[in-house]
Scaffold this active site. Structure first.
Site, mmCIF file in Angstrom:
data_model
loop_
_atom_site.group_PDB
_atom_site.id
_atom_site.type_symbol
_atom_site.label_atom_id
_atom_site.label_comp_id
_atom_site.label_asym_id
_atom_site.label_seq_id
_atom_site.Cartn_x
_atom_site.Cartn_y
_atom_site.Cartn_z
ATOM 1 N N THR A 1 67.055 91.251 -32.760
ATOM 2 C CA THR A 1 65.868 91.816 -32.124
ATOM 3 C C THR A 1 64.598 91.158 -32.669
ATOM 4 O O THR A 1 63.694 90.795 -31.909
ATOM 5 C CB THR A 1 65.823 93.341 -32.343
ATOM 6 O OG1 THR A 1 67.025 93.906 -31.800
ATOM 7 C CG2 THR A 1 64.625 93.972 -31.665
ATOM 8 N N ASN B 1 75.768 90.885 -22.929
ATOM 9 C CA ASN B 1 76.505 91.749 -23.839
ATOM 10 C C ASN B 1 77.373 92.773 -23.108
ATOM 11 O O ASN B 1 78.418 93.169 -23.597
ATOM 12 C CB ASN B 1 75.541 92.462 -24.796
ATOM 13 C CG ASN B 1 74.327 93.032 -24.100
ATOM 14 O OD1 ASN B 1 73.562 92.313 -23.452
ATOM 15 N ND2 ASN B 1 74.154 94.332 -24.199
ATOM 16 N N GLN C 1 75.244 87.023 -28.306
ATOM 17 C CA GLN C 1 76.666 87.222 -27.983
ATOM 18 C C GLN C 1 77.451 85.907 -27.949
ATOM 19 O O GLN C 1 78.684 85.931 -27.959
ATOM 20 C CB GLN C 1 76.821 87.921 -26.631
ATOM 21 C CG GLN C 1 76.429 89.383 -26.641
ATOM 22 C CD GLN C 1 77.314 90.244 -27.536
ATOM 23 O OE1 GLN C 1 78.446 89.873 -27.881
ATOM 24 N NE2 GLN C 1 76.805 91.380 -27.936
ATOM 25 N N THR D 1 60.642 88.449 -48.842
ATOM 26 C CA THR D 1 61.549 87.907 -49.852
ATOM 27 C C THR D 1 62.912 87.599 -49.233
ATOM 28 O O THR D 1 63.441 88.401 -48.460
ATOM 29 C CB THR D 1 61.712 88.916 -51.003
ATOM 30 O OG1 THR D 1 60.417 89.157 -51.548
ATOM 31 C CG2 THR D 1 62.632 88.384 -52.087
ATOM 32 N N CYS E 1 73.437 107.346 -22.454
ATOM 33 C CA CYS E 1 73.116 108.754 -22.274
ATOM 34 C C CYS E 1 71.802 109.034 -22.972
ATOM 35 O O CYS E 1 71.732 109.081 -24.191
ATOM 36 C CB CYS E 1 74.222 109.615 -22.876
ATOM 37 S SG CYS E 1 74.031 111.342 -22.526
HETATM 38 C C1 LIG Z 1 73.175 92.963 -30.272
HETATM 39 C C2 LIG Z 1 72.279 92.153 -29.408
HETATM 40 C C3 LIG Z 1 70.923 91.956 -29.722
HETATM 41 C C4 LIG Z 1 70.255 92.646 -30.891
HETATM 42 O O1 LIG Z 1 70.691 92.137 -32.121
HETATM 43 P P1 LIG Z 1 70.420 93.027 -33.443
HETATM 44 O O2 LIG Z 1 70.790 92.122 -34.562
HETATM 45 O O3 LIG Z 1 71.304 94.216 -33.337
HETATM 46 O O4 LIG Z 1 68.977 93.367 -33.435
HETATM 47 C C5 LIG Z 1 70.167 91.175 -28.897
HETATM 48 N N1 LIG Z 1 70.703 90.583 -27.820
HETATM 49 C C6 LIG Z 1 71.995 90.721 -27.489
HETATM 50 C C7 LIG Z 1 72.537 90.015 -26.291
HETATM 51 C C8 LIG Z 1 72.834 91.517 -28.266
HETATM 52 O O5 LIG Z 1 74.101 91.674 -27.917
#
Ligand SMILES: *Cc1c(COP(=O)(O)O)cnc(C)c1O
Length: 391
Positions: free
Chosen positions: A74, A152, A180, A238, A326
């Protein structure tokens, strides 16, 4: 007695590989120094960071200096978009797809509120975004295009080579959320003209809390997290040495086992899919059957709710996922499945099984053993089921 765990939710998160845990433990125990320190106890750890950076770079065909470690996928996604806009202040338009992860969609919606224009490009019924659809969305003031490498929810693979080509011809920056895909698909950024790429450790058997952003040499960049001079001034904070070492180890493992894992897991996934289609009536496979991750099977069972299936699978120790989330008591059907134009009922009844290298034939047997009964039971109590299906 509780049922043994059958974990088929690896697109949500994966187990930390034993080799990865071994690799990171010394840095949680004795080697706790700060690599930015002047003293040798900390400073000598910078060579371990370099090694991890090299291993991750090798997995995706990058140079080590193109890797910026972050806290998660993210953060990488947010950094990529923010940097693209900051380095192109006169450009006010962004292009993405309607099927991105919330890490991109939420940021795009936020940017819209701040006055940017965003084009959400649609996908075909099989979930694929066409390069020509991206081309049609490009404008002279487009700063950045962001298209995920693999979805995903459905595992559908986007034609990233072609899309990257289209965007580079136009001159905008190209970012891909490859969270992914990294560790599952062969990726060679020396050949694919991506400017920015996001990845996340916990989707490839490293722990949660570490990710990376690939920034191609020469790509203008502004840090998102401001602080010290870490990551060559590209990301303050860090160094999370244990996590970074773990991500390097996970990348090395993924590269080493990719071909055999693909062969073995594809067989498991296909056996599960064929078994469900054979044993359960009125079930549909979603997404392009060829252009998709080898570990993902998304199916939809007519006349019932995905959540109900998940709860009953969970009682049998089986972990899977549904398309809809949900939220506040109301069931929102998945934005991905809606963008594919699926009928409302199918959007509500989707289940995703996602495999990893740790799944076995016994896992598939277990799902095939319990799922037909669960579906029959739920259809029996559903007011929507046609009587013919219950006989
Ligand atoms: C899981 C996922 C994210 C987010 O990754 P995090 O490390 O959980 O923040 C972003 N994009 C896709 C396609 C994901 O499957």
């Amino acid at each position: 007695m509780t049922a043994p765990l059958v974990y088929l939710d690896n697109n949500a998160t994966t187990a930390v590989a034993p080799e990865v845990l071994e690799a990171m433990l010394p840095y949680l125990r004795e080697a706790y120094g700060n690599p930015s320190s002047m003293h040798d106890f900390g400073g000598r750890l910078s060579k371990d960071l370099d090694a991890a950076r090299g291993r991750l770079a090798a997995l995706i065909g990058a140079h080590p200096d193109e890797i910026v470690f972050t806290s998660c996928g993210t953060e990488s996604d947010n950094t990529a978009l923010a940097s693209a806009l900051e380095t192109h202040p006169t450009k006010r338009h962004l292009v993405t797809t309607a099927v991105e992860h919330p890490a991109i969609i939420s940021q795009m919606n936020h940017l819209k509120k701040k006055g940017y224009e965003v084009t959400f490009v649609g996908v075909r019924p099989d979930g694929v975004c066409e390069p020509e659809a991206i081309r049609a969305a490009l404008r002279p003031d487009t700063a950045v295009v962001s298209v995920m490498w693999a979805n995903n929810e459905t595992g559908v693979l986007m034609p990233i080579d072609e899309i990257a080509q289209v965007v580079k011809e136009h001159g905008a920056l190209f970012h891909t959320d490859a969270v992914q895909a990294v560790g599952k698909e062969p990726i060679d950024l020396s050949r694919t003209p991506v400017d920015l790429l996001s990845l996340s450790g916990h989707k490839l058997h490293a722990p949660k809390g570490v990710g990376a952003l690939y920034v191609r040499r020469g790509t203008p960049f502004r840090p998102y997290i401001l602080g010290g001079h870490q990551e060559n001034g590209r990301r303050g904070g860090t160094y999370a040495v244990p996590n970074i070492v773990a991500l390097g180890a996970a990348a090395e493992l993924a590269g080493r086992h990719m071909a055999e894992e693909r062969a073995r897991v594809t067989l498991l996934r296909d056996r599960l899919e064929a078994g469900l289609l054979e044993r359960v009536p009125a079930v549909h496979r979603l997404g392009n059957p060829e252009l998709r991750l080898f570990n993902t099977c998304t199916v939809s069972f007519e006349y019932i709710e995905g959540e109900a299936i998940l709860l009953m699978l969970s009682e049998h120790g089986i972990c899977a996922s549904s398309g809809s989330a949900c939220s506040s008591g109301s069931l929102e059907p998945s934005h991905v499945l809606r963008a594919m134009g699926l009928p409302f009922e199918l959007c509500h009844a989707s289940i995703r099984f996602s495999f990893s290298r740790y799944n076995t034939d016994a896992d598939v047997d277990r799902v095939l053993e319990v799922t037909p009964g669960i579906i029959r039971e739920l259809r029996r109590i559903s007011p929507f089921t046609p009587p013919a299906l219950l006989r």
